[in-house]
Design a protein around this motif. Structure first.
Motif, short mmCIF file in Angstrom:
data_model
loop_
_atom_site.label_atom_id
_atom_site.label_comp_id
_atom_site.label_asym_id
_atom_site.label_seq_id
_atom_site.Cartn_x
_atom_site.Cartn_y
_atom_site.Cartn_z
N PRO A 10 -22.18 13.94 95.63
CA PRO A 10 -22.21 14.19 96.87
C PRO A 10 -23.37 15.59 97.10
N ASP A 11 -23.86 15.99 95.92
CA ASP A 11 -24.98 17.26 96.37
C ASP A 11 -26.44 16.70 96.46
N GLY A 43 -19.71 11.29 89.31
CA GLY A 43 -20.17 12.56 90.38
C GLY A 43 -19.45 12.32 91.24
N VAL A 44 -18.18 11.56 91.55
CA VAL A 44 -16.72 12.43 92.40
C VAL A 44 -16.10 12.44 91.71
N GLU A 45 -15.30 12.72 90.10
CA GLU A 45 -14.35 13.17 89.48
C GLU A 45 -14.90 14.53 89.06
N ALA A 64 -11.87 14.28 97.06
CA ALA A 64 -12.37 15.12 98.60
C ALA A 64 -13.72 15.25 98.33
N LYS A 65 -14.12 14.94 96.58
CA LYS A 65 -15.46 14.55 96.71
C LYS A 65 -16.00 13.21 96.77
N ARG A 72 -21.72 11.69 103.33
CA ARG A 72 -23.01 11.62 103.37
C ARG A 72 -24.29 10.51 103.12
N VAL A 73 -23.43 9.28 102.73
CA VAL A 73 -24.29 7.85 102.58
C VAL A 73 -24.33 7.69 104.03
#
Length: 225
Positions: A183-184, A203-205, A213-214, A221-222
């Motif tokens: 997300p960053d 990246g979402v773990e 949430a991630k 964001r996408v």
């Protein structure tokens, strides 16, 4: 400009997938290659059954991730789990990709290519992308790692994207980017290079487990970019 596609890869838990049914996700990735995220055909079938309950727009397409599979493996898995995409991360030849497209009508074939990491390392792109003309439906760029195919959690040298995008476009194939996304950093990728789609796993773990949430933050964001 077409909306950027989102793929959440490495899903294993039915409850996590159920928690995603309100999100505008385009693809889910199920890993059949050697990985800590590997699933069986039976697990994949249970996960795919959740897609019938999707609440936001069109249900995601299930993509199976393979490394140098043989026909028997693919036949067995697709008989149990109705995949919409076969995503190939090994040294699969254009002839093999064409054979798979013909064997499984209506199933897309995506070819992953490994690209050097930002701090060096060799590209693992022995087979010229142009030789895949007419045999694949999408190109996915992932980070080169000598120890594994994907899932390294590291970004590659994004400045390589425009060249690959041009080459993929010449084949009529959309370009997806994977490797170290989160997300960053996904907003920066989209602003600078605007790939057709993005693919995220580690990246979402949190602590090696998918974190809703991630996942939600990544998708938002996408889709808002």
């Amino acid at each position: 400009m077409a909306e950027t596609k989102v793929k959440i890869c490495g899903l294993q838990d039915v409850e996590v997938l159920k928690s995603m049914v309100h999100l505008p996700v385009d693809y889910i990735g199920l890993v059949f290659a050697p990985s800590r995220r590997k699933v069986t055909a039976e697990q994949a079938s249970r996960l795919i059954s959740v897609l019938a309950d999707w609440q936001t727009g069109k249900a995601p397409v299930a993509a199976g991730v393979f490394v140098d599979p043989d026909r028997d493996e693919l036949n067995g898995i697709l008989a149990a789990a109705p995949l919409g995409v076969i995503q190939l991360h090994g040294n699969e030849s254009p002839a093999f990709c064409r054979e798979i497209k013909e064997a499984f009508p209506g199933v897309q074939v995506w070819k992953a290519l490994s690209v050097a990491v930002e701090d060096g390392g060799a590209n693992n792109d022995e087979l010229a992308l142009e030789s895949y003309a007419g045999t694949i439906d999408a190109v996915l760029l992932d980070t080169y790692d000598p120890a594994q195919r994907g899932g390294s959690g590291r970004t590659f040298a994004w400045e390589e994207i425009p060249d690959y995008r041009k080459r993929a476009s010449a084949l009529g194939a959309p370009l997806f980017v994977a490797g170290g996304l989160s997300p960053d950093n996904v907003g920066g990728l989209l602003a600078a290079y605007a790939p057709d789609g993005v693919d995220v796993s580690s990246g979402v773990e949190s602590d090696g487990v998918k974190d809703i949430a991630k996942i939600t933050a990544f998708v938002e964001r996408v889709k808002q970019s």
